[in-house]
Structure formats: structure tokens, C-alpha cells
Design an enzyme around this catalytic site. Structure first.
Site, PDB file in Angstrom:
ATOM      1  N   LYS A  43      36.340  77.484  83.504  1.00 47.71           N
ATOM      2  CA  LYS A  43      36.147  77.185  82.086  1.00 47.71           C
ATOM      3  C   LYS A  43      37.260  77.780  81.234  1.00 47.71           C
ATOM      4  CE  LYS A  43      31.662  78.273  82.101  1.00 47.71           C
ATOM      5  NZ  LYS A  43      30.285  78.516  81.637  1.00 47.71           N
ATOM      6  N   GLU A  50      26.407  79.870  81.099  1.00 52.96           N
ATOM      7  CA  GLU A  50      26.854  80.740  80.021  1.00 52.96           C
ATOM      8  C   GLU A  50      27.461  79.825  78.958  1.00 52.96           C
ATOM      9  OE1 GLU A  50      29.673  83.773  81.123  1.00 52.96           O
ATOM     10  OE2 GLU A  50      29.817  84.453  79.040  1.00 52.96           O
ATOM     11  N   ARG A 103      30.243  76.662  96.034  1.00 52.41           N
ATOM     12  CA  ARG A 103      30.535  75.927  94.809  1.00 52.41           C
ATOM     13  C   ARG A 103      31.358  74.682  95.128  1.00 52.41           C
ATOM     14  NH1 ARG A 103      32.920  77.966  90.046  1.00 52.41           N
ATOM     15  NH2 ARG A 103      31.442  79.653  90.160  1.00 52.41           N
TER      16      ARG A 103
END
Ligand code: ATP
Ligand code: MG
Length: 541
Positions: free
Chosen positions: A262, A28, A252
Site C-alpha cells: 500500500k 487497516e 499472501r
């Protein structure tokens, strides 16, 4: 072979997807990529390469509010820097027309409806996993009414938040993502690619799988938090009767002493806790690059960490180990003195300049040699001399001997001090018969120290870094505190250093080993007058 490769090899053997492999990396564009993304990039591009397939880059740009072209550009630059080329570049926003058409199809087939409830009412209606939820009072609108309302949503007739489109999956699944999930929301917001064309935007769950499907992705690899979204991924592909990629989840990457959200990284940048997204202390790919990491070292790290099915935390020292291992092969050796004290060779002629041969990289003969000027006055590290030393101190002491790298054995004869007792110069004599490489030079001394000629040194700025966070798990905070309270107040130290004059031509991001001190690289803040170096990592852990 990891479990993902096992799945893929089985699919190839069974002729699934005509035995083709097509993956994608779907960031994204709402921030810069970090080391966790690097893991995902290496995995997706690596699998495509290993099985002769393709990997797409797809920007998952379905949320116009947080996204920006600056991020799109940085993401492309970082993937290229890591050494990967995507087969096709796509944007989820390119599929908005197709997604809209499919949404109308689901409405027509009675599989989607417009809901007028507020966000709160919808959440409340979903209830709890152990009991069925409550159906929306708008759930049984006719196909005609739903189509009409959805078109008017698209045409901008309704304000933000007043209506949503929901899929009719039912309200009884113990998986809350499967209780009539939202497909579209109204957002009167300009998009960085589609401008003001749309005021309804698809949700992740409605956009992601369909985008994979349109691109003919075979294996849609994502992180574990999407495991609970998989039934919905599958439901949309089945309901629309379109190509159905297989979603596979892996754990992850989490790193000790590091934050990878982020949103939090953006906060560090916006509130000036760091110099920018590419601050050398940041876990971003551009931060690692500026710090002096090589693409190879990041790829090696991703490979070494491997693929896990359960969440775990990797020690950040493994990343540092990978940096060291690759830099040892590629870094140009040089001498630099970070905490200087003057060394005077009393019996060396005043004006003599002797050019000595120094090896650029013992790991790589092709790197060749360079000439280093040796003169009567040199800078050495203050820590390499001790006036009152015990037996374990092997470097220079009064009356003791040490070898100067590439040069001679010297013996300490006296020290000069200022009125505060601080040492201002160390006097030595040298033995001309002990030059490096000469037969007599196998005389025993316990240590070799580095140096830089006083007359032929340049001054440089050296930035030394400690971990950005002072604790192993910066996200774990007590009540009333935030991750910012875990920042390490001493993560940056700036020093002036003396460096070899040969370093004037150094290019930005070029890698050096300052002998005995560590790996350094030239920072972009360097000017012709003054180079700036970042310390990448020490020589040993
Ligand atoms: P955010 O921090 O905003 O939650 P994100 O980490 O999910 O964002 P995306 O841009 O959606 O970021 O991620 C792109 C891809 O990278 C996704 O497939 C995601 O699963 C993967 N990814 C993100 N973080 C990690 C991580 N720490 N380890 C491995 N893969 C990751
Ligand atoms: Mg995400």
C-alpha cells in the site's frame, strides 16, 4: 477442500465454539484495497458463507498517523462491489477502553511494565535470536509504580517516544516477537475516530487478537508473515483468560508485473505516476472495476488461485484469463474501428441506409439483437487491408473478397492514395445475393471483418493499457534503483475511434466486446459529447 476448510470442518465436528464459524476481514484504513485483499475477502466471507457462519468487517485503526475516513469509505464500497455483506462493522478503536483496562490488569498481575528506554535501546536489548537478550533496567518496577506511570502516560504527561508499556514474556525466546513485546506507545496524534481522547495507542499485536476475542471470532485467518506473531496472539489471550480464537496463516497473493504494498501504491498516486487509486492500470479493486473487471471475474480468480501454505507468485495472465472468461458471458457485442480507413462500396446506392440485424451477445440469447445502419461509405480497420499480401493474409487484398460482418461479401476493385502514397480509400463492389443469413450466403470467403458506417458513427476516445511495470518482479531492484525505475513508460496509449451510434446511451462501467478487438468498458471520464472507453483485456492471450 483446502487446509483451512479442513481445520474448520474438524472444529465443527468436535463442537469447538459450539460448532459456529465467525471470521473477519481486518483492513487497516491506510490505503485502498488491492487484488491481494480481494483474495483475503473472498476467503473470509466465502468460509463464513460455506459454513453458515458470519464474517465481520473490522477496521484495524490503531495507527492514527496514516489512517483516514476516505479509506474507510472506499474499503466498504469495494467489499460491497465484490458482492459481500459483513455481519457487523467494527473498529479496533472502539475497543481502546477495554484494551486499556486489560493492560492495567496485566500490570497488576505483574505481566506488564513501563519501560523508559529509547526505541534503539529496546531493539539493542532484544539482541539476536541465537542468544538471550538483556533485560531492561526498568523491568522490575513495582506494580504500583507501573500503574502510576501507565496512567500518567494515558493522561498525556510524557512526550512521544519517552515511554512504552511492554509485556513480560521474557527475554530468552528465539522468536524475537516474544522478547518483552511493546503493547503501547505514546503518540500525541489525533485519531480519525477517537479524536484527541487518546495519546497512547496499542500496537498491532496487543490489539488484534483481543479485538478478535471481543467479537467472538472463531478462526482468525491472516497471511504468513503473522505466523511468528501467533505465540504472542496466544500469550495475550491466555494471560487475559479471554475467548481464544485460532489464528490460521495462509500465503499472501503475489502477482507478476504487480506491486501490492500500500505504501508503494500510495506513492504512485501521490507522485502522479497514475491517474489515481482507481487508475485502470492499478491492482486496486477500484482500478480493476474501472478497467472493466466484473466482480464475478475477481471472485473466480480468487477461487482459481486457491489457498497455499507457501509464498508463490501467480502469473498476472491468470487474472486476465478470468476477466475474459466472464466478460465473454456478459459483455454486449458492438462494432468499433480503432485505426480507420474508408471503404467505399461503388455499387451501393448513395443515399441508401439498410438496417441490418446484429446479435448483442451470442452467449446470451436474452440479450437480443439491435439494428446497425449499413451505408455506401464505411470505416474499417487499416490492418484489415493489405496491398501486397502473402497467402497467409486472409483479409482484404486487391481483387480479393471478404465478408463484412452482418452484411455482404465485398470485392476490392481499387484504392485511392494521397501524394505520400498513403491509402485514403478502398473501393469495393458488393454482391446483394450474399447478405448474411441468405441461402446464397454460404459462399466461401476466408475472413469476416467489422465496420462502422461513416454517416452513423460517433467518435470516442479509447484508452489502451499495457502493464504498469515492465518487469515480472518490479520489487526486485539493483542497488541505487527503486521500483519506480521498473515502471513501463508505455503503459497508456490514447486513440480516437469510430463507434456505433447505438453506444451513445452506454453507462459508465458497462461492459462491451468490440468485435474482433477485445473487451472494453465505458470510463467515468465520458461525457454526452464523447464517450471514453478503457480496454479491459484482449479477446485472446
Ligand atoms: P501493507 O501493504 O500496508 O503492509 P497489508 O497488506 O497488511 O498492508 P491490511 O490492511 O493490514 O494490509 O490487510 C488486511 C487483510 O488483508 C489482512 O488480513 C492481510 O493479511 C490481508 N492481505 C493483505 N495483502 C494480502 C495479499 N497480498 N494476499 C492475501 N491477503 C492479503
Ligand atoms: Mg497489515
Amino acid at each position: 477442500m483446502n487446509f483451512i476448510e479442513e481445520i474448520i470442518e474438524k472444529d465443527i465436528a468436535n463442537g469447538k465454539n459450539d460448532s459456529k464459524v465467525h471470521t473477519r476481514f481486518p483492513p487497516e484504513p491506510n490505503g485502498y484495497l488491492h487484488i491481494g485483499h480481494a483474495k483475503s475477502i473472498c476467503l473470509n466471507f466465502g468460509i463464513a458463507k460455506k459454513y453458515g457462519g458470519l464474517c465481520n468487517l473490522r477496521f484495524d485503526d490503531t495507527n492514527p498517523v496514516k489512517e483516514d475516513v476516505e479509506y474507510v469509505d472506499s474499503i466498504k464500497e469495494d467489499i460491497n462491489w465484490l458482492g459481500f455483506q459483513w455481519a457487523e462493522e467494527h473498529y479496533a478503536s472502539d475497543y481502546f477502553d477495554q484494551l486499556y483496562e486489560w493492560a492495567e490488569r496485566l500490570i497488576t498481575e505483574g505481566l506488564a511494565y513501563v519501560d523508559d528506554q529509547s526505541q534503539e535501546e529496546i531493539s539493542k536489548g532484544r539482541g539476536v535470536p541465537t542468544q538471550p537478550g538483556t533485560e531492561s533496567p526498568f523491568r522490575n518496577r513495582s506494580v504500583e509504580e507501573n500503574l502510576d506511570l501507565f496512567r500518567r502516560m494515558k493522561n498525556g504527561e510524557f512526550p512521544d517516544g519517552s515511554k512504552v508499556l511492554r509485556a513480560k514474556t521474557g527475554m530468552t525466546s528465539p522468536n524475537m516477537h516474544m522478547r518483552d513485546p511493546i503493547m503501547y506507545r505514546i503518540l500525541h496524534s489525533e485519531h480519525h475516530r477517537t479524536g484527541n481522547k487518546w495519546c497512547i495507542y496499542p500496537m498491532y499485536d496487543y490489539a488484534h487478537g483481543q479485538s478478535d476475542s471481543i467479537e467472538g471470532i472463531t478462526h482468525s485467518i491472516c497471511t504468513l508473515e503473522f505466523e511468528v506473531h501467533r505465540p504472542l496472539y496466544d500469550w495475550f489471550c491466555e494471560a487475559l483468560r479471554i475467548h481464544h480464537p485460532q489464528q490460521i496463516e495462509f500465503a499472501r497473493l503475489n502477482l507478476s508485473y504487480t506491486i501490492m504494498s500500500k505504501r508503494k501504491l500510495l506513492q504512485l498516486v501521490k507522485d502522479h505516476y497514475v491517474m489515481g487509486w482507481d487508475d485502470p492500470r492499478m491492482p486496486t479493486i477500484c482500478g480493476l472495476r474501472r478497467r472493466g473487471y466484473t466482480p464475478q471475474s475477481v471472485r473466480n480468480f480468487a477461487e482459481t488461485v486457491g489457498i497455499a501454505k507457501r509464498d508463490n507468485v501467480i502469473d498476472v495472465s491468470l487474472l486476465e484469463f478470468c476477466a475474459r472468461e466472464d466478460l465473454n458471458k456478459v459483455a454486449t457485442r458492438t462494432m468499433a474501428v480503432l485505426d480507420p480507413v474508408k471503404l467505399v462500396i461503388d455499387n451501393f446506392p448513395d443515399d441508401k441506409v439498410e438496417m441490418l440485424n446484429a446479435v448483442n451477445n451470442p452467449e446470451n440469447p436474452e440479450a437480443g439483437t439491435r439494428e446497425v445502419p449499413f451505408t455506401k461509405e464505411l470505416w474499417i480497420e487499416r490492418a484489415d487491408f493489405r496491398e501486397n499480401a502473402d497467402k497467409k493474409f486472409y483479409r482484404l487484398t486487391p481483387g480479393g473478397e471478404v465478408r463484412l460482418k452482418y452484411a455482404y461479401i465485398v470485392k476490392c476493385v481499387s484504392v485511392d492514395k494521397d501524394e505520400n502514397g498513403e491509402i485514403t480509400a478502398i473501393h469495393v463492389t458488393y454482391d446483394p445475393e450474399t447478405k448474411s443469413g441468405m441461402p446464397a450466403s454460404n459462399r466461401k470467403v476466408k475472413a469476416t471483418i467489422h465496420w462502422v458506417s461513416v454517416n452513423y458513427a460517433n467518435i470516442a476516445e479509447v484508452r489502451l493499457f499495457d502493464r504498469l511495470f515492465a518487469v515480472p518482479a518490479p520489487d526486485e531492484v539493483e542497488e541505487g534503483k527503486t521500483f519506480l525505475d521498473n515502471l513501463n513508460p508505455n503503459s497508456l496509449t490514447v486513440q480516437q475511434a469510430y463507434i456505433e451510434k447505438s453506444l451513445t446511451l452506454a453507462n459508465v462501467e458497462k461492459h462491451y466486446q468490440f468485435e474482433r478487438l477485445g473487451y472494453f468498458c465505458v470510463d467515468k471520464d465520458s461525457t454526452a459529447e464523447k464517450l471514453v472507453f478503457n480496454k479491459t483485456v484482449s479477446l485472446k492471450q
